[in-house]
Design a protein around this motif. Structure first.
Motif, PDB file in Angstrom:
ATOM      1  N   GLU A 166       0.835  -1.212   0.000  1.00  0.00           N
ATOM      2  CA  GLU A 166       0.000   0.000   0.000  1.00  0.00           C
ATOM      3  C   GLU A 166       0.865   1.255   0.000  1.00  0.00           C
ATOM      4  OE1 GLU A 166      -0.259  -2.458   2.244  1.00  0.00           O
ATOM      5  OE2 GLU A 166      -2.225  -3.350   1.833  1.00  0.00           O
ATOM      6  N   ASP A 167       1.942   1.234   0.779  1.00  0.00           N
ATOM      7  CA  ASP A 167       2.839   2.394   0.825  1.00  0.00           C
ATOM      8  C   ASP A 167       3.609   2.535  -0.485  1.00  0.00           C
ATOM      9  OD1 ASP A 167       1.941   2.850   3.382  1.00  0.00           O
ATOM     10  OD2 ASP A 167       3.715   2.010   4.364  1.00  0.00           O
ATOM     11  N   MET A 168       4.013   1.400  -1.058  1.00  0.00           N
ATOM     12  CA  MET A 168       4.688   1.450  -2.359  1.00  0.00           C
ATOM     13  C   MET A 168       3.777   2.084  -3.397  1.00  0.00           C
ATOM     14  SD  MET A 168       6.985  -1.911  -3.012  1.00  0.00           S
ATOM     15  CE  MET A 168       5.771  -3.132  -2.593  1.00  0.00           C
ATOM     16  N   ALA A 169       2.507   1.732  -3.362  1.00  0.00           N
ATOM     17  CA  ALA A 169       1.550   2.288  -4.326  1.00  0.00           C
ATOM     18  C   ALA A 169       1.460   3.798  -4.184  1.00  0.00           C
ATOM     19  CB  ALA A 169       0.181   1.643  -4.135  1.00  0.00           C
ATOM     20  N   THR A 170       1.413   4.284  -2.950  1.00  0.00           N
ATOM     21  CA  THR A 170       1.348   5.730  -2.720  1.00  0.00           C
ATOM     22  C   THR A 170       2.601   6.417  -3.242  1.00  0.00           C
ATOM     23  OG1 THR A 170      -0.076   5.436  -0.802  1.00  0.00           O
ATOM     24  CG2 THR A 170       1.124   7.517  -0.944  1.00  0.00           C
ATOM     25  N   VAL A 171       3.761   5.832  -2.964  1.00  0.00           N
ATOM     26  CA  VAL A 171       5.025   6.407  -3.438  1.00  0.00           C
ATOM     27  C   VAL A 171       5.058   6.436  -4.965  1.00  0.00           C
ATOM     28  CG1 VAL A 171       7.528   6.008  -3.568  1.00  0.00           C
ATOM     29  CG2 VAL A 171       6.346   5.812  -1.368  1.00  0.00           C
TER      30      VAL A 171
END
Length: 197
Positions: free
Chosen positions: A155-160
């Motif tokens: 999920e954090d990778m997607a935001t980045v």
């Protein structure tokens, strides 16, 4: 040729209005595209537009849904089920073509600015933003990270990645020479995959 039913005719009118609006929004931008222009270009009255959409904002949301769905599908088809390096190469080809596309980028920015004073519209855009991040999260989870554990949750990778993609798109509208490799290098780094692999 059999005559269309009323429902089929309404659906066809709606599809044509969406396609026409998409072309105009991408060519001329959000603010320069009026509902009158959409109706005229599609060959309908303004009333036909209003019988399908409450206002220009609603029509633009539908157009953005269509654009997002196209891009998510294209990226998913490029990366799903492929070895990592092949998937990254195909994603890079898509990114080179699409990230910084002037019509798409300007429409997203212009419409985002339109929403800044309208909490309901901002909430609608937030729903769509989450849907795009969720799609990127799902794609990130398709990569095998057992040999190279990812330093961030998907999920954090997607935001980045989404944030970097948006920033690169704006930069590439201004300077098309800005390299897209930053995005794929970041993807590799987030997945713990060295560039030379």
């Amino acid at each position: 040729m059999p005559r269309l039913s009323r429902v089929e005719s309404q659906a066809r009118t709606r599809e044509l209005l969406i396609a026409t609006a998409k072309d105009l929004f991408l060519r001329d931008g959000y603010h320069a595209t009026s509902l009158e222009k959409v109706a005229e270009a599609a060959g309908f009255s303004k009333g036909a537009v209003y019988s399908n959409f409450r206002n220009k904002d609603e029509l633009c949301l539908v157009v953005l849904d269509d654009i997002h769905a196209e891009h998510i599908k294209a990226v998913a088809e490029a990366v799903s089920g492929r070895p990592f390096d092949d998937a990254v190469a195909l994603f890079s080809e898509w990114a080179e073509r699409m990230i910084g596309d002037e019509g798409w980028t300007v429409l997203e920015v212009e419409f985002g600015l339109q929403a800044r004073r309208d909490p309901a519209l901002r909430a609608e855009l937030a729903v769509r933003d989450r849907a795009v991040r969720d799609a990127i999260t799902s794609l990130a989870r398709t990569f095998d990270t057992s040999a190279h554990p990812a330093p961030l949750p998907a999920e954090d990778m997607a935001t980045v990645l989404l944030s970097l993609g948006i920033g690169l798109a704006i930069q590439r509208v201004i300077d098309p020479g800005v390299p897209i490799g930053t995005l794929t290098d970041t993807l590799r780094s987030l997945l713990g995959r060295p560039k030379s692999e």
